[in-house]
Design an enzyme around this catalytic site. Sequence first.
Site, short mmCIF file in Angstrom:
data_model
loop_
_atom_site.label_atom_id
_atom_site.label_comp_id
_atom_site.label_asym_id
_atom_site.label_seq_id
_atom_site.Cartn_x
_atom_site.Cartn_y
_atom_site.Cartn_z
N LYS A 1 1.07 -2.61 12.78
CA LYS A 1 0.22 -3.80 12.62
C LYS A 1 -0.13 -4.42 13.98
O LYS A 1 -1.26 -4.86 14.19
CB LYS A 1 0.90 -4.84 11.71
CG LYS A 1 0.96 -4.43 10.24
CD LYS A 1 -0.43 -4.34 9.61
CE LYS A 1 -0.39 -4.01 8.14
NZ LYS A 1 -1.71 -3.77 7.55
N GLY A 50 -7.82 0.79 -1.07
CA GLY A 50 -6.46 0.36 -1.42
C GLY A 50 -6.53 -0.69 -2.52
O GLY A 50 -5.72 -1.60 -2.60
N TYR A 88 6.30 -0.40 10.60
CA TYR A 88 5.21 -1.18 10.00
C TYR A 88 4.70 -2.24 10.99
O TYR A 88 3.50 -2.38 11.22
CB TYR A 88 5.73 -1.82 8.72
CG TYR A 88 4.78 -2.74 7.99
CD1 TYR A 88 3.65 -2.24 7.35
CD2 TYR A 88 5.03 -4.11 7.92
CE1 TYR A 88 2.79 -3.09 6.66
CE2 TYR A 88 4.19 -4.96 7.22
CZ TYR A 88 3.06 -4.44 6.61
OH TYR A 88 2.23 -5.30 5.92
P1 NAD Z 1 0.18 -2.11 -1.86
O1 NAD Z 1 1.18 -1.12 -1.41
O2 NAD Z 1 0.44 -2.87 -3.10
O3 NAD Z 1 -1.25 -1.42 -1.99
C1 NAD Z 1 -1.72 -0.48 -1.08
C2 NAD Z 1 -2.65 0.46 -1.84
O4 NAD Z 1 -3.12 1.43 -0.91
C3 NAD Z 1 -1.96 1.21 -2.98
O5 NAD Z 1 -2.67 1.01 -4.18
C4 NAD Z 1 -2.02 2.67 -2.54
O6 NAD Z 1 -2.21 3.58 -3.62
C5 NAD Z 1 -3.21 2.66 -1.61
N1 NAD Z 1 -3.18 3.78 -0.67
C6 NAD Z 1 -2.10 4.32 -0.05
N2 NAD Z 1 -2.48 5.35 0.71
C7 NAD Z 1 -3.83 5.46 0.58
C8 NAD Z 1 -4.79 6.34 1.13
N3 NAD Z 1 -4.44 7.34 1.95
N4 NAD Z 1 -6.09 6.16 0.79
C9 NAD Z 1 -6.44 5.17 -0.06
N5 NAD Z 1 -5.57 4.31 -0.63
C10 NAD Z 1 -4.28 4.46 -0.30
O7 NAD Z 1 -0.07 -3.11 -0.64
P2 NAD Z 1 -0.61 -4.60 -0.68
O8 NAD Z 1 0.56 -5.50 -0.81
O9 NAD Z 1 -1.73 -4.72 -1.62
O10 NAD Z 1 -1.10 -4.74 0.83
C11 NAD Z 1 -2.43 -4.52 1.20
C12 NAD Z 1 -2.55 -4.74 2.69
O11 NAD Z 1 -2.10 -6.07 3.02
C13 NAD Z 1 -1.70 -3.80 3.55
O12 NAD Z 1 -2.40 -3.51 4.73
C14 NAD Z 1 -0.48 -4.62 3.88
O13 NAD Z 1 0.09 -4.22 5.09
C15 NAD Z 1 -1.07 -6.00 3.99
N6 NAD Z 1 -0.08 -7.05 3.77
C16 NAD Z 1 0.47 -7.26 2.54
C17 NAD Z 1 1.42 -8.26 2.36
C18 NAD Z 1 2.04 -8.53 1.00
O14 NAD Z 1 2.95 -9.37 0.90
N7 NAD Z 1 1.59 -7.89 -0.06
C19 NAD Z 1 1.81 -9.04 3.44
C20 NAD Z 1 1.27 -8.78 4.71
C21 NAD Z 1 0.30 -7.80 4.85
N1 SER Z 2 5.04 -8.47 2.48
C1 SER Z 2 4.96 -7.50 3.50
C2 SER Z 2 6.20 -6.66 3.52
O1 SER Z 2 7.23 -7.15 3.12
C3 SER Z 2 4.78 -8.17 4.84
O2 SER Z 2 3.77 -7.57 5.52
O3 SER Z 2 6.13 -5.55 3.98
#
Ligand code: NAD
Ligand code: SER
Length: 318
Positions: free
Chosen positions: A149, A11, A145
């Site tokens: 989680k 990812g 979601y």
């Molecule tokens: P994002 O959506 O920006 O990135 C996720 C990436 O996963 C994308 O590049 C997508 O192409 C890739 N992806 C999707 N399906 C896939 C698959 N089958 N195989 C391989 N890659 C795949 O998300 P993010 O914001 O970078 O979040 C990353 C992690 O952190 C997630 O687990 C998310 O739940 C967690 N998270 C993020 C936030 C936030 O604010 N960004 C907050 C809490 C938790």
């Molecule tokens: N930033 C994330 C969302 O809004 C929280 O996991 O989904």
Amino acid sequence: MAAKTGILVIGASGQIGTELVMGLRSRYGTENVVASDLKTASTEVLESGPFEQLDVLDRERLHQIVVHYNIGQVYLLAALLSATAEQKVMPAWNLNMYGLFYVLEMAKEGIVDKIYWPSSIAVFGPNTPKLNTPQSTIAEPTTVYGISKLAGERWCEYYFNRYGVDVRSLRYPGLIGYKSNPGGGTTDYAVDIFHKAVSAQPFECFLSENTRLPMMYMPDAIRATIGIMEVESEKVKIRSSYNISGFDFTPVELADEIKKHISDFQITYNPDFRQAIADSWPSSLDDSRAREDWGWKNDYSLEMMTADMLSHLTTTVS
Ligand code: NAD
Ligand code: SER
């Protein structure tokens, strides 16, 4: 047998992965950190080290990449986030759960040594105490979601207790960064707003003005992520997921902070389905366990984050 020195980020083309890969490469060497994703990565990631196209649900290819690059640590970031998951319920459940199972199973079988998997403030729900939400409290999420989680947290703890899998996790708040765009979450407005502000455009916010959510600047999130992975195993006492906190604000407070730099910035409010998601989440988090157990401490405040975001994005726009 040779030590497994490779690190795989799954990812890697998303909001966090784009920055985490570069952080890991500068720490462990470019060739040791393999970026992977369904879609292509940023130029910086592609040009600085190995990239592999990977669907994490393709178990055979995942295994091949792990063996080929002698992977010891996996950072599993691939997921569907809160807003997108409400539109794609079963695909979100499948990706968010089976991606985790496949990686946990590889660790159980001794193929990889250590796993990082992020959780979220979305594990909490409307019955959770909203202010300074404790580490352990009512967690009754109402989104697909959040349910995925929370289930993931339980499975991480289970694999640690039952099989000794070294899995580590943080409950990220909403993350804000300038290097890549967010991917379908409820906190995305807090990134989008900066892009409008530096382009001298008005911003229509999809949350109401007084919706308070916990947030964090990306450099703190990357430091926390690498930090929990580097700390001695005995210090990681919580194997479900740790609360970590940066700061919290409402859309109107963020807009006011931006106006200190761009005085004619304009914001309007037009809440959509994401309002109900935000209303079910905490307003602020108690991260004292992360501070006590492994020394977590955030650096950035709202004021520092806003100034830094604007200075980087203004350079990009001009
Ligand atoms: P994002 O959506 O920006 O990135 C996720 C990436 O996963 C994308 O590049 C997508 O192409 C890739 N992806 C999707 N399906 C896939 C698959 N089958 N195989 C391989 N890659 C795949 O998300 P993010 O914001 O970078 O979040 C990353 C992690 O952190 C997630 O687990 C998310 O739940 C967690 N998270 C993020 C936030 C936030 O604010 N960004 C907050 C809490 C938790
Ligand atoms: N930033 C994330 C969302 O809004 C929280 O996991 O989904």
